[in-house]
Structure formats: C-alpha cells, structure tokens
Design a protein around this motif. Structure first.
Motif, PDB file in Angstrom:
ATOM      1  N   THR A 143      43.138  38.115  75.402  1.00 20.67           N
ATOM      2  CA  THR A 143      43.133  38.742  74.078  1.00 20.67           C
ATOM      3  C   THR A 143      44.314  39.691  73.932  1.00 20.67           C
ATOM      4  OG1 THR A 143      40.745  38.857  74.516  1.00 20.67           O
ATOM      5  CG2 THR A 143      41.516  39.713  72.406  1.00 20.67           C
ATOM      6  N   ILE A 144      44.488  40.576  74.917  1.00 23.04           N
ATOM      7  CA  ILE A 144      45.575  41.557  74.864  1.00 23.04           C
ATOM      8  C   ILE A 144      46.931  40.862  74.938  1.00 23.04           C
ATOM      9  CG2 ILE A 144      46.622  43.497  76.099  1.00 23.04           C
ATOM     10  CD1 ILE A 144      43.762  44.294  76.977  1.00 23.04           C
ATOM     11  N   ALA A 145      47.042  39.849  75.814  1.00 18.10           N
ATOM     12  CA  ALA A 145      48.318  39.131  75.960  1.00 18.10           C
ATOM     13  C   ALA A 145      48.745  38.482  74.652  1.00 18.10           C
ATOM     14  CB  ALA A 145      48.196  38.079  77.060  1.00 18.10           C
ATOM     15  N   MET A 146      47.803  37.833  73.960  1.00 14.13           N
ATOM     16  CA  MET A 146      48.141  37.182  72.692  1.00 14.13           C
ATOM     17  C   MET A 146      48.485  38.214  71.626  1.00 14.13           C
ATOM     18  SD  MET A 146      48.087  34.133  73.589  1.00 14.13           S
ATOM     19  CE  MET A 146      48.583  33.515  71.976  1.00 14.13           C
ATOM     20  N   GLY A 147      47.841  39.379  71.668  1.00 16.10           N
ATOM     21  CA  GLY A 147      48.172  40.443  70.735  1.00 16.10           C
ATOM     22  C   GLY A 147      49.583  40.959  70.944  1.00 16.10           C
ATOM     23  N   ILE A 148      49.963  41.138  72.214  1.00 20.32           N
ATOM     24  CA  ILE A 148      51.320  41.607  72.518  1.00 20.32           C
ATOM     25  C   ILE A 148      52.356  40.581  72.068  1.00 20.32           C
ATOM     26  CG2 ILE A 148      52.912  42.132  74.409  1.00 20.32           C
ATOM     27  CD1 ILE A 148      50.517  43.381  75.893  1.00 20.32           C
ATOM     28  N   LEU A 149      52.148  39.303  72.351  1.00 20.03           N
ATOM     29  CA  LEU A 149      53.098  38.254  71.956  1.00 20.03           C
ATOM     30  C   LEU A 149      53.234  38.164  70.437  1.00 20.03           C
ATOM     31  CD1 LEU A 149      52.113  35.396  74.464  1.00 20.03           C
ATOM     32  CD2 LEU A 149      54.198  36.783  74.500  1.00 20.03           C
ATOM     33  N   ALA A 150      52.096  38.303  69.735  1.00 20.51           N
ATOM     34  CA  ALA A 150      52.152  38.213  68.270  1.00 20.51           C
ATOM     35  C   ALA A 150      52.808  39.450  67.665  1.00 20.51           C
ATOM     36  CB  ALA A 150      50.733  38.047  67.715  1.00 20.51           C
ATOM     37  N   GLN A 167      56.457  39.387  67.989  1.00 23.63           N
ATOM     38  CA  GLN A 167      56.994  38.222  67.283  1.00 23.63           C
ATOM     39  C   GLN A 167      57.568  37.159  68.225  1.00 23.63           C
ATOM     40  OE1 GLN A 167      59.741  40.184  64.515  1.00 23.63           O
ATOM     41  NE2 GLN A 167      58.139  40.159  62.937  1.00 23.63           N
ATOM     42  N   GLN A 168      56.992  37.070  69.420  1.00 22.52           N
ATOM     43  CA  GLN A 168      57.395  36.001  70.336  1.00 22.52           C
ATOM     44  C   GLN A 168      56.642  34.707  70.022  1.00 22.52           C
ATOM     45  OE1 GLN A 168      58.068  37.254  74.600  1.00 22.52           O
ATOM     46  NE2 GLN A 168      57.082  39.152  73.899  1.00 22.52           N
ATOM     47  N   ILE A 169      55.521  34.834  69.275  1.00 25.09           N
ATOM     48  CA  ILE A 169      54.793  33.661  68.800  1.00 25.09           C
ATOM     49  C   ILE A 169      54.420  33.894  67.342  1.00 25.09           C
ATOM     50  CG2 ILE A 169      53.819  33.147  71.078  1.00 25.09           C
ATOM     51  CD1 ILE A 169      51.129  34.244  69.985  1.00 25.09           C
ATOM     52  N   LYS A 170      54.011  32.849  66.665  1.00 29.98           N
ATOM     53  CA  LYS A 170      53.555  32.983  65.283  1.00 29.98           C
ATOM     54  C   LYS A 170      52.177  33.647  65.274  1.00 29.98           C
ATOM     55  CE  LYS A 170      55.983  28.814  63.699  1.00 29.98           C
ATOM     56  NZ  LYS A 170      55.812  27.458  63.104  1.00 29.98           N
ATOM     57  N   SER A 171      52.007  34.547  64.330  1.00 29.46           N
ATOM     58  CA  SER A 171      50.743  35.284  64.279  1.00 29.46           C
ATOM     59  C   SER A 171      49.817  34.803  63.173  1.00 29.46           C
ATOM     60  CB  SER A 171      51.031  36.783  64.076  1.00 29.46           C
ATOM     61  OG  SER A 171      51.747  36.998  62.864  1.00 29.46           O
ATOM     62  N   GLU A 172      50.253  33.792  62.394  1.00 29.46           N
ATOM     63  CA  GLU A 172      49.390  33.298  61.325  1.00 29.46           C
ATOM     64  C   GLU A 172      48.112  32.665  61.900  1.00 29.46           C
ATOM     65  OE1 GLU A 172      52.544  32.550  61.605  1.00 29.46           O
ATOM     66  OE2 GLU A 172      53.562  33.396  59.849  1.00 29.46           O
TER      67      GLU A 172
END
Length: 511
Positions: A82-89, A92-97
C-alpha cells in the motif's frame, strides 16, 4: 503531490479501512505517522530495496505518510505494498488514475515478490461493503478473498504486476471461485469414522445426544479406554456447516492466519485440541495486539481438552464466562474486541492420578491424592458440562470382533433430524438454535415436566445435592433425548437417562 491509497486493519473479526495519504514535496526526509508499529516503521527499508531492484526508487524529497484514522494503532507488514504504491503514484513514477478505487495490501520481499497476509476475508467483506471496485493482494490469499461476491479480486505475485496494472500495460483477470460447488463437494470429508470404534455403545449414545443438542461433555476413564479416539470422531456426527457458519468460522481462522494457501472456505467444523500447558491468553485470546484464542478457533466446532485436571486451574476458570455467553470480550485501554466462541466442549480425564480408580490393581492412589486430583476442576466448571460419561476399557471380545460399528454418516442423519426439530422450535428466538443454548425462560416453556418427572428430578437433586445449574442441564439433555425420538413431550424415562449422565455429581468422586 498528494495521493490517497487504501489498506485495512483488523479489529476482532472485523476490518476497518485505513486511508494512507502520501505527500511528496520539496525538501528532505521520510516521515511516517498515524500510530504505526515497528513492522510498519521498518517498511521503508523493504520498500526502498524492492523498488531499487526493479528499477524504481524512493525519491530524494520530503515524503510524509499519514495512516488515518491517526488515533488507531496499526500493526503488521501488510501495508508494504500500500505504502509503496502510494509513494510511486505521489512521485509520478506510475499513473495514479483509479488507484483509489482499489484496496491494496501485501508484504514485500526485497526482490519485489509478495508474501501472504492475515485477515483477508474480513478485509474483502469490508472492501465490498464500502464500494471499492477491487482488492489487490498476494496471489496466495486470492482464493480466500474470492469468496466475497461483487468484488474484483486481483491476485499478484510481485509489485511489478501491480505497477503494470495501474500503468495499463498489463491486464490481470480477477479471480472467480464457485463457492457453492466447492463448499458442498467437501462437506463429508472426515479422516475419522465411528465405524472404527469397537464396543463403547453407551458412550456413542451419549456422544450422539451431545451432538444433537450441542451439549458439553466429559469422558472419564482409564488410559487406553478410547476417550481420545471417540473425541476425534465427534465432528463427523455433527450437522454440516451452513454457508453462514462457514463464513463466520473462516473469518476467525483468517484473522489468526490459520488458513492454508489452497483453502478458501472452511467446509467442516473445526476441531481444536490444545496441549495442557496452554496459557490463559492462548486459550481465550488476547495479547498486546489481540488475536483469537483456541476457544474462538473452535467456534461452531469442537474444543477437546484432554486430561482436564492437568490444565492449570486459572486456565480452566477463564472458560466459565465464554461457556455461558458463547463469546469472549477482550478489553484494552483504547479499544475492546469481541470474538465469538460458541463451541462444544469435550473433555477427558482419568478417574484418579494413577488412572485406574476404582479398579486400581495396586491401590496406588490414596484418598487425599484422589481428593486433590479431582479438586483441580472446580464445581462451577463441572456444572457447565451437561454430560459426564464413564468410559470403561473395551473387552477383548469386542476388540477382536470383525464386525464394525455404526458409521458416522448414519449417526449424523439422526443428529441432523433432531437439530431440524430444534431449529423449528427456536425459529422465533434470536441467538438460540439448539437445546444447549436455551435460557431459563425457554426451559419453562419447552421442558415442562409431568408429576412423575418432577418427583424423579426432585429425588435426584436431593440425593446428589445438585445445583440449580445442574438442574437446568438435566432438563436440556432430556429435551434433546426426546427430540431424537421426535417426541414433543418430556417423559420420565427421558429425565432418568439425563440424570444418569451426571456421574461426577455422585458420591465418591471428590468434587
């Protein structure tokens, strides 16, 4: 940039959605707030190494992570993903839509692989109830979460799959499980059968009565008489789990992390047999972060306590309230959790320290030793056990007989029919489904005695010095005996049979 992702925390056997707010801004530092425990605080090392090994990184900026609600303690490593995906989004290293449409949970290994987590079923139920589109979790837990309908369950093996999923470079099909087919195909899978038991017809009769009414039972007999063998076969004669009972039982085992990777829904009633060295907390549940104990893991099933007097007295006494209320409440300074614990207690014991009273060939147990041994079990606890059965050694002729005993499936049919009678009787009453759950009010209504029955039970109470609770137990057991005969009226012989199942109330047992 601020991004919100969602995880979940377990409290009791329910889940509460946790909002993880990740803000990446100018500056330097990594700040994790919201009452995380040590495992969550250490997550930045696991996340940083896993992302680096996959070609991503934690940005060298000021990262603030808030786990809301901030006043609830969070624990465990399941928030890594959860935290890892939040940091990436947020960086802006991944799309957050669409990332906020999913509940995301999983523990990260240093190579980016995902490890299984606990409490998946209640989390999935909460995600569905709160309107999340799907649940992204380790593949090992996906089958368990797929029990829940109207929720896309996305099982993944590593964080790269999650990144590709949100970058829309990979499509991951949600897992679907045919719960009814799987459930009904495994209802009758038991490793033990009553047909294996030679002799002991009187004990089998008592166990049938106990199963039919959900009564607690204690088996008293010398070593080798078959007490443990009989107890292991009790689940095979209990009525099959309903879907609702299976879900409730699975929830508890999910929270405790007791479900295997291949299982999704529990299809047979649990059988728990803790060692006599068990602690109070391990039996009833608790700990710094409360977990269900053995009595909750046995919910809707059987709790077998072998060699009952060998358990610490304090351990046995903490069962008294759960036996009456069929739930256990654990209180802490900031919260209270309640675990269901509606189990059938089956206990066994030797009749004396040597194990062979009253047929002790060497007379090795003195009266004082007998008294001390029996007094390890308190009177109030014995009162809460409906049937006391003496188990005698099996004669050689029965042991060597080629004829097998009656199969469990045949006994189970009679038990199921008796339970149907009880279900119909208590259909208007909340939380009462079988005879052992009857309160005093229901006893007055459904266990009316004729004059002969009153005289019989009065005589027994005066001779055996029975308590009011023992009187109630006798009526409940008599009601079950009548139900097995499909007889709505309690007869004197029903009362007589129920009274004979109170062995420990007789003189000479030392309690």
């Amino acid at each position: 940039m601020l991004v919100k992702v969602f995880g979940s925390a377990i409290y009791g056997v329910s889940a509460k959605t946790i909002t993880i707010e990740v803000n990446v801004d100018t500056g330097v530092g990594y700040f994790l707030v919201g009452l995380p425990d040590s495992a969550i605080k250490e997550s930045n090392f696991r996340i940083g190494t896993a992302l680096q090994n996959l070609g991503y990184k934690i940005p060298g900026k000021k990262i603030t992570i808030n786990m809301a609600p901030a006043d609830l303690q969070k624990e465990g490593s399941s928030y890594d993903l959860t935290i890892a995906m939040g940091i990436l989004a947020a960086s802006q290293q991944i799309k957050s839509e669409g990332i906020s449409d999913y509940l995301i949970m999983g523990e990260l290994a240093l190579d980016g692989m995902l490890r299984p987590i606990k409490g998946v079923l209640p989390i999935a139920v909460q995600a569905r109830d709160e309107g999340f589109k799907g649940f992204i979790l380790p593949k090992q837990n996906a089958k368990e979460a797929a029990i829940v309908s109207d929720l896309d369950v996305i099982g993944v093996e590593n964080i790269s799959e999650v990144i590709d999923f949100f970058n829309q470079t990979k499509i991951i099909e949600s897992l679907k499980v045919d719960i009814e087919s799987e459930f009904y195909s495994q209802l009758n899978l038991f490793p033990f059968d009553f047909a294996d038991v030679k002799g002991q017809e009187n004990v089998k009769r008592a166990l049938e009565i106990a199963a039919a009414g959900g009564h607690n039972i204690i088996l008293i007999g010398p070593p080798g008489s078959g007490k443990t063998m009989l107890a292991k076969r009790i689940p095979s004669i209990l009525p099959p789990l309903s879907i609702e009972e299976a879900l409730e039982t699975t929830k508890i085992h999910s929270v405790a992390g007791k479900l295997g990777e291949v299982s999704s829904l529990m299809t047979v009633r649990p059988y728990c047999s803790p060692h006599h060295t068990i602690s109070d907390v391990a039996l009833v549940g608790g700990g710094s972060y409360p977990q269900p104990g053995e009595i909750s893991l046995a919910h809707n099933g059987v709790l077998f306590l072998d060699e009952l007097p060998e358990f610490k007295r304090s351990v046995l006494e903490v069962m008294r309230q759960p036996l009456e209320d069929r739930e256990v409440t654990i209180s802490r300074a900031k919260f209270t959790v309640t675990y269901p614990s509606s189990f059938m207690l089956v206990a066994s014991m030797n009749p004396s320290p040597s194990g062979y009273f009253p047929d002790d060939p060497n007379n090795t147990s003195s009266q004082m030793e007998m008294q001390r041994y029996m007094n390890k079990i308190s009177g109030p606890l014995i009162d809460r056990i409906d049937l006391h059965i003496e188990v005698s050694p099996v004669p050689f002729d029965d042991l060597s007989a080629e004829r097998n005993g009656e199969k469990s499936i045949e006994v189970r049919k009679r038990v199921v029919e008796a339970r149907k009678v009880q279900t119909e009787r208590y259909k208007e009453l909340k939380n009462i489904h079988y005879n052992a759950q009857m309160a005093a009010k229901q006893l007055d209504e459904f266990c009316r005695l004729d004059n002969e029955g009153k005289k019989l039970i009065k005589s027994a109470m005066e001779r055996l010095n029975l308590s009011a609770r023992a009187y109630d137990r006798i009526l409940r057991v008599a009601r079950t005996i009548a139900d097995l005969e499909r007889n709505e009226v309690l007869q004197s012989y029903h009362i007589a049979e129920a009274i004979q199942y109170r062995s420990l109330d007789r003189e000479g047992w030392g309690i």
